[in-house]
Design a protein around this motif. Structure first.
Motif, PDB file in Angstrom:
ATOM      1  N   VAL A  40       0.863  -1.168   0.000  1.00  0.00           N
ATOM      2  CA  VAL A  40       0.000   0.000   0.000  1.00  0.00           C
ATOM      3  C   VAL A  40       0.909   1.231   0.000  1.00  0.00           C
ATOM      4  O   VAL A  40       1.732   1.399   0.903  1.00  0.00           O
ATOM      5  CB  VAL A  40      -0.933   0.002   1.230  1.00  0.00           C
ATOM      6  N   LYS A  41       0.745   2.060  -1.032  1.00  0.00           N
ATOM      7  CA  LYS A  41       1.566   3.264  -1.130  1.00  0.00           C
ATOM      8  C   LYS A  41       0.986   4.418  -0.340  1.00  0.00           C
ATOM      9  O   LYS A  41       1.707   5.157   0.311  1.00  0.00           O
ATOM     10  CB  LYS A  41       1.745   3.668  -2.586  1.00  0.00           C
ATOM     11  N   SER A  42      -0.339   4.602  -0.431  1.00  0.00           N
ATOM     12  CA  SER A  42      -0.978   5.701   0.292  1.00  0.00           C
ATOM     13  C   SER A  42      -2.419   5.323   0.586  1.00  0.00           C
ATOM     14  O   SER A  42      -2.983   4.434  -0.044  1.00  0.00           O
ATOM     15  CB  SER A  42      -0.919   6.998  -0.512  1.00  0.00           C
ATOM     16  N   VAL A  43      -3.016   6.021   1.543  1.00  0.00           N
ATOM     17  CA  VAL A  43      -4.393   5.786   1.947  1.00  0.00           C
ATOM     18  C   VAL A  43      -5.080   7.136   2.076  1.00  0.00           C
ATOM     19  O   VAL A  43      -4.581   8.033   2.760  1.00  0.00           O
ATOM     20  CB  VAL A  43      -4.451   5.026   3.297  1.00  0.00           C
ATOM     21  N   VAL A  44      -6.218   7.283   1.403  1.00  0.00           N
ATOM     22  CA  VAL A  44      -6.980   8.530   1.467  1.00  0.00           C
ATOM     23  C   VAL A  44      -7.792   8.535   2.762  1.00  0.00           C
ATOM     24  O   VAL A  44      -8.562   7.605   3.014  1.00  0.00           O
ATOM     25  CB  VAL A  44      -7.920   8.667   0.249  1.00  0.00           C
ATOM     26  N   PRO A  45      -7.598   9.555   3.624  1.00  0.00           N
ATOM     27  CA  PRO A  45      -8.368   9.617   4.870  1.00  0.00           C
ATOM     28  C   PRO A  45      -9.874   9.562   4.606  1.00  0.00           C
ATOM     29  O   PRO A  45     -10.369  10.190   3.676  1.00  0.00           O
ATOM     30  CB  PRO A  45      -7.964  10.970   5.472  1.00  0.00           C
ATOM     31  N   GLY A  46     -10.581   8.761   5.389  1.00  0.00           N
ATOM     32  CA  GLY A  46     -12.023   8.634   5.260  1.00  0.00           C
ATOM     33  C   GLY A  46     -12.480   7.665   4.179  1.00  0.00           C
ATOM     34  O   GLY A  46     -13.665   7.405   4.043  1.00  0.00           O
ATOM     35  N   SER A  47     -11.552   7.127   3.398  1.00  0.00           N
ATOM     36  CA  SER A  47     -11.905   6.181   2.334  1.00  0.00           C
ATOM     37  C   SER A  47     -12.242   4.819   2.937  1.00  0.00           C
ATOM     38  O   SER A  47     -11.900   4.534   4.091  1.00  0.00           O
ATOM     39  CB  SER A  47     -10.744   6.039   1.354  1.00  0.00           C
ATOM     40  N   PRO A  48     -12.912   3.949   2.170  1.00  0.00           N
ATOM     41  CA  PRO A  48     -13.187   2.606   2.681  1.00  0.00           C
ATOM     42  C   PRO A  48     -11.919   1.847   3.083  1.00  0.00           C
ATOM     43  O   PRO A  48     -11.919   1.081   4.035  1.00  0.00           O
ATOM     44  CB  PRO A  48     -13.897   1.922   1.511  1.00  0.00           C
ATOM     45  N   VAL A  49     -10.839   2.092   2.360  1.00  0.00           N
ATOM     46  CA  VAL A  49      -9.575   1.440   2.701  1.00  0.00           C
ATOM     47  C   VAL A  49      -9.083   1.919   4.069  1.00  0.00           C
ATOM     48  O   VAL A  49      -8.663   1.125   4.907  1.00  0.00           O
ATOM     49  CB  VAL A  49      -8.519   1.709   1.607  1.00  0.00           C
ATOM     50  N   ALA A  50      -9.161   3.214   4.309  1.00  0.00           N
ATOM     51  CA  ALA A  50      -8.748   3.764   5.612  1.00  0.00           C
ATOM     52  C   ALA A  50      -9.663   3.256   6.716  1.00  0.00           C
ATOM     53  O   ALA A  50      -9.196   2.851   7.787  1.00  0.00           O
ATOM     54  CB  ALA A  50      -8.758   5.287   5.570  1.00  0.00           C
ATOM     55  N   THR A  51     -10.972   3.248   6.447  1.00  0.00           N
ATOM     56  CA  THR A  51     -11.930   2.759   7.428  1.00  0.00           C
ATOM     57  C   THR A  51     -11.686   1.284   7.727  1.00  0.00           C
ATOM     58  O   THR A  51     -11.866   0.837   8.852  1.00  0.00           O
ATOM     59  CB  THR A  51     -13.367   2.970   6.915  1.00  0.00           C
ATOM     60  N   GLY A  52     -11.258   0.540   6.695  1.00  0.00           N
ATOM     61  CA  GLY A  52     -10.958  -0.881   6.866  1.00  0.00           C
ATOM     62  C   GLY A  52      -9.689  -1.138   7.649  1.00  0.00           C
ATOM     63  O   GLY A  52      -9.438  -2.252   8.078  1.00  0.00           O
ATOM     64  N   GLY A  53      -8.873  -0.100   7.825  1.00  0.00           N
ATOM     65  CA  GLY A  53      -7.674  -0.246   8.649  1.00  0.00           C
ATOM     66  C   GLY A  53      -6.365  -0.341   7.900  1.00  0.00           C
ATOM     67  O   GLY A  53      -5.318  -0.542   8.507  1.00  0.00           O
ATOM     68  N   LEU A  54      -6.371  -0.186   6.572  1.00  0.00           N
ATOM     69  CA  LEU A  54      -5.107  -0.228   5.846  1.00  0.00           C
ATOM     70  C   LEU A  54      -4.305   1.035   6.104  1.00  0.00           C
ATOM     71  O   LEU A  54      -4.862   2.115   6.273  1.00  0.00           O
ATOM     72  CB  LEU A  54      -5.348  -0.378   4.343  1.00  0.00           C
ATOM     73  N   LYS A  55      -2.990   0.859   6.111  1.00  0.00           N
ATOM     74  CA  LYS A  55      -2.067   1.973   6.335  1.00  0.00           C
ATOM     75  C   LYS A  55      -0.961   1.912   5.296  1.00  0.00           C
ATOM     76  O   LYS A  55      -0.648   0.834   4.779  1.00  0.00           O
ATOM     77  CB  LYS A  55      -1.445   1.870   7.732  1.00  0.00           C
ATOM     78  N   PRO A  56      -0.353   3.075   4.991  1.00  0.00           N
ATOM     79  CA  PRO A  56       0.784   3.051   4.074  1.00  0.00           C
ATOM     80  C   PRO A  56       1.848   2.072   4.576  1.00  0.00           C
ATOM     81  O   PRO A  56       2.058   1.935   5.777  1.00  0.00           O
ATOM     82  CB  PRO A  56       1.298   4.494   4.102  1.00  0.00           C
TER      83      PRO A  56
END
Length: 75
Positions: free
Chosen positions: A1-17
């Motif tokens: 994972v290169k980056s995570v957009v704050p508030g996105s489903p990926v961020a909500t799911g717990g992924l981190k750069p």
């Protein structure tokens, strides 16, 4: 994972750069191409369970699939 957009489903799911996605559902992910193919075959609204490598540990997360959104450059 290169980056995570704050508030996105990926961020909500717990992924981190810097997370490495090892598995999506029951399928092991050998590389980014295979992960992209699995994402493209998924339905919007579907929730998938993924296994991540984070700081030397394995961690399960659930991510909701959404339609892609293209952000302006620089975000």
């Amino acid at each position: 994972v290169k980056s995570v957009v704050p508030g996105s489903p990926v961020a909500t799911g717990g992924l981190k750069p810097a997370d490495v996605i090892l598995q999506m559902g029951e399928v092991k992910i050998p590389g980014a191409r295979e992960f992209q193919a699995l994402l493209q075959a998924s339905r919007p609204g579907e929730t998938v369970r993924c296994l991540l490598a984070r700081e030397g540990e394995s961690e399960p997360v659930e991510i909701q699939i959404t339609l892609g959104v293209h952000l302006p450059r620089g975000l």
